[in-house]
Design a protein around this motif. Structure first.
Motif, PDB file in Angstrom:
ATOM      1  N   UNK A  94      -6.550   4.394  -1.041  1.00 58.29           N
ATOM      2  CA  UNK A  94      -7.076   5.087   0.131  1.00 58.29           C
ATOM      3  C   UNK A  94      -5.980   5.095   1.201  1.00 58.29           C
ATOM      4  N   UNK A  95      -5.685   6.209   1.815  1.00 53.78           N
ATOM      5  CA  UNK A  95      -4.658   6.265   2.869  1.00 53.78           C
ATOM      6  C   UNK A  95      -5.006   5.338   4.034  1.00 53.78           C
ATOM      7  N   UNK A  96      -3.947   4.870   4.735  1.00 49.97           N
ATOM      8  CA  UNK A  96      -4.161   3.971   5.886  1.00 49.97           C
ATOM      9  C   UNK A  96      -4.513   4.742   7.145  1.00 49.97           C
ATOM     10  N   UNK A  97      -4.149   5.982   7.245  1.00 48.74           N
ATOM     11  CA  UNK A  97      -4.427   6.755   8.445  1.00 48.74           C
ATOM     12  C   UNK A  97      -5.802   7.401   8.351  1.00 48.74           C
ATOM     13  N   UNK A  98      -6.369   7.734   9.519  1.00 53.12           N
ATOM     14  CA  UNK A  98      -7.700   8.335   9.518  1.00 53.12           C
ATOM     15  C   UNK A  98      -7.700   9.689   8.790  1.00 53.12           C
ATOM     16  N   UNK A  99      -8.833   9.952   8.114  1.00 55.49           N
ATOM     17  CA  UNK A  99      -9.035  11.222   7.418  1.00 55.49           C
ATOM     18  C   UNK A  99     -10.216  11.917   8.081  1.00 55.49           C
ATOM     19  N   UNK A 100      -9.940  12.680   9.129  1.00 55.58           N
ATOM     20  CA  UNK A 100     -11.014  13.291   9.911  1.00 55.58           C
ATOM     21  C   UNK A 100     -11.570  14.516   9.169  1.00 55.58           C
ATOM     22  N   UNK A 102     -13.889  -5.584 -22.061  1.00 57.42           N
ATOM     23  CA  UNK A 102     -13.257  -6.451 -21.062  1.00 57.42           C
ATOM     24  C   UNK A 102     -12.313  -5.687 -20.134  1.00 57.42           C
ATOM     25  N   UNK A 103     -11.816  -4.520 -20.551  1.00 53.14           N
ATOM     26  CA  UNK A 103     -10.880  -3.771 -19.714  1.00 53.14           C
ATOM     27  C   UNK A 103     -11.585  -2.704 -18.888  1.00 53.14           C
ATOM     28  N   UNK A 104     -12.901  -2.796 -18.757  1.00 53.00           N
ATOM     29  CA  UNK A 104     -13.635  -1.788 -18.014  1.00 53.00           C
ATOM     30  C   UNK A 104     -13.233  -1.807 -16.546  1.00 53.00           C
ATOM     31  N   UNK A 105     -13.047  -0.611 -15.996  1.00 58.08           N
ATOM     32  CA  UNK A 105     -12.658  -0.521 -14.591  1.00 58.08           C
ATOM     33  C   UNK A 105     -13.083   0.817 -14.024  1.00 58.08           C
ATOM     34  N   UNK A 106     -13.100   0.858 -12.676  1.00 53.23           N
ATOM     35  CA  UNK A 106     -13.392   2.078 -11.905  1.00 53.23           C
ATOM     36  C   UNK A 106     -12.264   2.226 -10.905  1.00 53.23           C
ATOM     37  N   UNK A 107     -11.792   3.451 -10.777  1.00 52.60           N
ATOM     38  CA  UNK A 107     -10.683   3.700  -9.861  1.00 52.60           C
ATOM     39  C   UNK A 107     -11.072   4.822  -8.896  1.00 52.60           C
ATOM     40  N   UNK A 108     -10.865   4.555  -7.580  1.00 49.61           N
ATOM     41  CA  UNK A 108     -11.171   5.526  -6.527  1.00 49.61           C
ATOM     42  C   UNK A 108      -9.855   5.912  -5.856  1.00 49.61           C
ATOM     43  N   UNK A 109      -9.529   7.204  -5.892  1.00 47.33           N
ATOM     44  CA  UNK A 109      -8.287   7.703  -5.300  1.00 47.33           C
ATOM     45  C   UNK A 109      -8.644   8.770  -4.277  1.00 47.33           C
ATOM     46  N   UNK A 110      -8.158   8.603  -3.045  1.00 45.50           N
ATOM     47  CA  UNK A 110      -8.382   9.583  -1.981  1.00 45.50           C
ATOM     48  C   UNK A 110      -7.018  10.153  -1.600  1.00 45.50           C
ATOM     49  N   UNK A 111      -6.873  11.483  -1.673  1.00 44.43           N
ATOM     50  CA  UNK A 111      -5.609  12.163  -1.387  1.00 44.43           C
ATOM     51  C   UNK A 111      -5.823  13.074  -0.191  1.00 44.43           C
ATOM     52  N   UNK A 112      -4.943  12.981   0.774  1.00 37.78           N
ATOM     53  CA  UNK A 112      -5.040  13.773   2.009  1.00 37.78           C
ATOM     54  C   UNK A 112      -4.134  14.993   1.871  1.00 37.78           C
ATOM     55  N   UNK A 113      -4.732  16.172   2.000  1.00 36.57           N
ATOM     56  CA  UNK A 113      -4.000  17.428   2.026  1.00 36.57           C
ATOM     57  C   UNK A 113      -4.168  18.054   3.411  1.00 36.57           C
ATOM     58  N   UNK A 114      -3.342  19.033   3.746  1.00 43.52           N
ATOM     59  CA  UNK A 114      -3.433  19.615   5.104  1.00 43.52           C
ATOM     60  C   UNK A 114      -4.801  20.195   5.422  1.00 43.52           C
ATOM     61  N   UNK A 115      -5.430  20.875   4.459  1.00 46.95           N
ATOM     62  CA  UNK A 115      -6.682  21.575   4.755  1.00 46.95           C
ATOM     63  C   UNK A 115      -7.904  20.949   4.073  1.00 46.95           C
ATOM     64  N   UNK A 116      -7.693  20.048   3.172  1.00 45.42           N
ATOM     65  CA  UNK A 116      -8.843  19.472   2.463  1.00 45.42           C
ATOM     66  C   UNK A 116      -8.504  18.062   2.014  1.00 45.42           C
ATOM     67  N   UNK A 117      -9.519  17.355   1.615  1.00 44.96           N
ATOM     68  CA  UNK A 117      -9.403  15.980   1.136  1.00 44.96           C
ATOM     69  C   UNK A 117      -9.916  15.952  -0.299  1.00 44.96           C
ATOM     70  N   UNK A 118      -9.131  15.388  -1.204  1.00 44.96           N
ATOM     71  CA  UNK A 118      -9.523  15.289  -2.611  1.00 44.96           C
ATOM     72  C   UNK A 118      -9.813  13.839  -2.948  1.00 44.96           C
ATOM     73  N   UNK A 119     -10.985  13.631  -3.526  1.00 47.27           N
ATOM     74  CA  UNK A 119     -11.405  12.290  -3.929  1.00 47.27           C
ATOM     75  C   UNK A 119     -11.582  12.285  -5.445  1.00 47.27           C
ATOM     76  N   UNK A 120     -10.943  11.324  -6.115  1.00 48.52           N
ATOM     77  CA  UNK A 120     -11.013  11.204  -7.556  1.00 48.52           C
ATOM     78  C   UNK A 120     -11.677   9.871  -7.917  1.00 48.52           C
TER      79      UNK A 120
END
Length: 638
Positions: free
Chosen positions: A523-529, A559-577
Motif C-alpha cells: 500500500x502506498x505511504x502517501x494519501x490516495x484521495x 501451509x503456503x496459503x496466503x493473500x496479497x493486497x496490492x494498491x497502485x496509484x495512477x494519475x486518474x484512477x486507483x487499482x487494487x489487486x
C-alpha cells in the motif's frame, strides 16, 4: 218340321226290325224345307255320324249344301247308299266320287246292314277322334312353336343378360382392382400433392382421367385448363355428415362425359380421399403436438427421462442426452448419468429421493494441480420420480426429473453464512455502541493521568501503552460502527482510499492469524484521495478479502496459503489487486463477489476476475501454483 236329334239319319224308311239301332227317319221334303227356308244356324242339321239314303236323295240339288253343313259339323259323317240293281253304275260311281260313300247296299233287310251301320258309326267316331287328335296335335304344335319362340326369346335375352352381366362383372372386377389400388395409393401418400399424382396415375388407364385435383379450404383455385376443353366432375369431401373438408375434382376430355356408373365409382374413391385427408390432418396434428411436446420437453434445463421398470431409458430430453454424451435410448439411466454398474443406492422408482455422488475432476485442475484433481467434489441430486401408465395392458413407466442441487446447496450455505454475518453485524453494532461510551471515559482518564505525569515518571510508559490500547479499541469500534451504518446515511465524500483498505484488512486480521494465513500488503505511504462512499467501498473490499479467506481455507489446508493486497496509484484512477492461491476463479460463485462487483460498478469502476499460473505449465512441477486475481479499478473523481 222335326229337328235332327240323333247321330244316325235315314232318308229311307227304316224297317221295324231295325228300330233298336236308334235311327232317325227324315224326309227329303224336311231336308228341302230346312235349307230352302234358310233357318238360323241353331235349326240347321246338327252333327251326325251316319246318313242313309238312296241315289235320288244324294242327287238332289240342295243335298250338296246339306252335306257341306254336315261335314262342317262332323268331318267323320259317313254315307250309306241303298241302291238297287236298276240304278245305273256310272251314276253310282259319280256319287261315290262326289261324297266318298262308305258302303253301298242293295236292301236294308240284308244281314250286313246292321254291321255296316255299326262300322260306319265306328268309322265316324274314329275320324272324329283322329280329327280331335289332329286338332290337339296342331294345338300342341302351335303351343310348342309359341313356347319355342318364347324360349328362343328368353335364351336371347338370357344370353344378352349374361353378356351384360359378364361385362358388368369384368368392369366391377376391374374397378374393384382400381378402387383397391387407388385406396392403397392415397393412404400411402404423405401429402395432398402426392395423393393427386398417385390418383392421376391410377385412373389414367381406367377412366382416361387426365388430372385429379383435391381442393381443401386452404386452396381456392381450380385447374388452370379451359373448362370447355375438359369434362369436369366435382365431388364433395365430408369429414362427418356436415363438416366439409373440400372437393375432389376429376378432369378428362370433353368428348367423353362422365356416366352415372363412373360418377358412382368416383364417389367411392372420394370417400377414401376423405378418410386419407382426415388421416393426413390427424398426422399433421400429431406431428405438431409431438414437436410442441418435444420442444417443451427439451426446454427443461434439468435432465428428464421416461424410465422402464428395468431402468432403461425410453425417452429423454436434450439435457439428459447432453449429459449422457451417448445414445441414451435403451440404455440404463444409472450408467448414463452417474457411471454406475448398478442402480443407485437410494433409488426409489415412483417416489422422490436424493443421491450424492463424487463429481469428476475438471480438466483445468488436471493441467494445473494434480493433487487437487485427485480430490473429487461432491454432487447432490434430487430425483423426482412419478409413475405413469398409459395403457392398463402395458407395464408402468416412470417419469424421472434429475436436478443437480449442488450449487443450490452452496448458495443456501452462503446465504446462511451471510445471514450469520448480518446477525454478527447487528450484534457487533450493539456491542460497539455499548463499548463506545466506556472507552471514551477510559481514554479521558488515561489522558488526564498522562497530563499530570512527567515523562520521567516510571509509570509514564505504562500510561502511553494504555493510551495506545484504548485508541486501538476505539478504532475497532469505529470500524464496526462504519460497517453497520445504513448506506443511506453514508454520504459521498472525498476520503483517503487507504482507510477503506485498512478497515477491510482489520476485519479479517484475527481470522488470518488464527488460521496461519499470511496477508501481504503493498500500500502506498502517501494519501490516495478518492470521491465516493467510504462504507460501501470498505464493504466491497471486505467481501473480496472474506471470499479469498474462505477460498484459501478450503484449498486443502495448504501451509503456503496466503493473500496479497496490492494498491497502485495512477494519475486518474486507483487499482487494487487481491491475489490468493485458493480454489481459483472457476470455483468462486459466492454471493460476496457479485455484491462487491455491484458496488464497484456503482462507483463507475471496473471489476475483473482472472486466474494466473505461476511455476510453468508442467503438472509435475512442485512450484506450480494457480493464483486468483481480482482487480478493482476506481476513478479518483466520479
Amino acid at each position: 218340321m222335326s229337328a235332327i236329334k240323333r247321330s244316325i239319319l235315314s232318308l229311307v224308311p227304316i224297317p221295324k226290325s231295325l228300330d233298336h239301332l236308334d235311327i232317325q227317319n227324315i224326309s227329303l221334303d224336311e231336308l228341302h224345307a230346312s235349307f230352302v227356308a234358310a233357318p238360323p244356324p241353331t235349326l240347321r242339321p246338327s252333327p251326325c255320324d251316319v246318313l242313309i239314303g238312296q241315289p235320288r236323295h244324294f242327287q238332289d240339288a240342295l243335298f250338296g249344301d246339306f252335306w257341306t253343313g254336315l261335314r262342317a259339323a262332323n268331318r267323320g259323317t259317313q254315307l250309306i247308299l241303298v241302291a238297287t240293281s236298276n240304278d245305273p253304275i256310272p251314276q253310282l260311281m259319280d256319287l261315290h266320287c262326289r261324297y266318298s260313300i262308305f258302303r253301298v247296299l242293295e236292301r236294308m233287310e240284308e244281314a250286313d246292314f246292321e254291321w255296316s251301320v255299326f262300322e260306319a258309326v265306328e268309322q265316324a267316331k274314329l275320324i272324329q277322334q283322329n280329327e280331335q287328335l289332329q286338332l290337339l296335335v296342331n294345338d300342341q304344335i302351335l303351343r310348342l312353336k309359341a313356347l319355342n319362340v318364347e324360349l328362343e326369346e328368353r335364351v336371347v335375352k338370357r344370353q344378352h343378360y349374361l353378356e351384360e352381366s359378364r361385362r358388368k362383372s369384368l368392369i366391377a372386377q376391374f374397378r374393384w382392382s382400381t378402387l383397391r389400388q387407388a385406396t392403397e395409393r392415397i393412404h400411402e401418400a404423405g401429402s395432398i400433392a402426392e395423393m393427386e399424382r398417385q390418383l392421376t396415375e391410377v385412373l389414367r388407364d381406367t377412366l382416361n382421367i387426365t388430372q385429379v385435383r383435391i381442393v381443401v379450404p386452404q386452396q381456392s383455385s381450380l385447374p388452370q385448363a379451359p373448362v370447355s376443353d375438359l369434362a369436369v366432375h366435382r365431388v364433395r369431401l365430408f369429414q362427418d355428415e356436415n363438416i366439409l373438408l373440400g372437393y375432389a375434382i376429376f378432369l378428362r376430355e370433353a368428348s367423353w362425359p362422365f356416366s352415372a356408373d363412373e360418377k358412382d365409382f368416383l364417389q367411392k374413391i372420394s370417400e377414401g380421399i376423405s378418410l386419407a385427408i382426415r388421416r393426413l390432418n390427424q398426422l399433421e396434428l400429431s406431428r405438431s403436438l409431438r414437436e410442441q411436446w418435444q420442444a417443451t420437453f427439451n426446454a427443461v434445463s434439468d435432465p428428464i427421462a421416461l424410465i422402464s421398470p428395468q431402468y432403461e431409458v425410453i425417452q429423454c430430453n436434450s439435457a439428459f442426452a447432453e449429459r449422457a454424451r451417448a445414445h441414451a435410448l435403451g440404455e440404463k439411466c444409472y450408467q448414463l448419468l452417474f457411471d454406475r454398474d448398478q442402480p443407485c443406492a437410494h433409488c426409489q422408482l415412483g417416489s422422490g429421493f436424493r443421491l450424492t455422488r463424487a463429481a469428476a475432476p475438471r480438466a483445468s485442475e488436471l493441467l494445473t494441480e494434480p493433487p487437487r484433481a485427485a480430490e473429487r467434489l461432491t454432487e447432490t441430486w434430487d430425483v423426482h420420480s412419478q409413475s405413469l401408465q398409459v395403457n392398463p395392458d402395458e407395464p408402468v413407466m416412470y417419469f424421472n426429473q434429475y436436478r443437480n442441487i449442488t450449487e443450490q446447496m452452496k448458495m443456501e450455505s452462503q446465504l446462511i453464512e451471510s445471514a450469520k454475518l448480518a446477525e454478527l453485524g447487528i450484534i457487533g453494532s450493539s456491542i460497539a455502541h455499548e463499548l463506545n461510551n466506556p472507552l471514551g471515559g477510559i481514554l479521558s482518564f488515561v489522558q488526564m493521568m498522562k497530563m499530570d505525569m512527567k515523562p520521567t515518571d516510571p509509570l509514564y510508559p505504562d500510561i502511553l501503552e494504555m493510551e495506545q490500547g484504548v485508541l486501538r479499541c476505539r478504532d475497532i469500534v469505529q470500524n464496526l460502527l462504519g460497517f453497520t451504518r445504513s448506506n443511506s446515511m453514508d454520504e459521498r465524500q472525498t476520503f483517503d482510499f487507504r482507510q477503506a483498505v485498512q478497515r477491510a484488512l482489520s476485519l479479517i486480521d484475527l481470522q488470518t492469524r488464527a488460521h496461519g494465513i499470511q496477508v501481504r500488503r503493498q500500500i502506498p505511504d502517501h494519501p490516495l484521495m478518492i470521491t465516493g462512499h467510504l462504507n460501501l467501498l470498505s464493504q466491497a473490499l471486505a467481501n473480496l478479502l472474506q471470499d479469498s479467506l474462505l477460498s484459501v481455507r478450503q484449498a486443502f489446508h495448504r501451509p503456503e496459503a496466503h493473500i496479497e493486497v496490492i494498491v497502485i496509484d495512477y494519475p486518474d484512477f486507483i487499482e487494487t489487486q487481491v491475489l490468493d492461491n485458493g480454489l481459483g476463479a472457476e470455483n468462486s460463485p459466492r454471493i460476496s463477489i457479485p455484491l462487491a462487483q455491484r458496488i464497484v460498478l456503482d462507483h463507475q469502476g471496473r471489476f475483473e476476475v482472472s486466474t494466473s499460473r505461476v511455476g510453468g505449465g508442467d503438472p509435475r512441477s512442485k512450484v506450480n501454483k494457480v493464483l486468483r486475481l481480482v482487480k478493482i479499478i476506481l476513478p479518483k473523481k466520479i
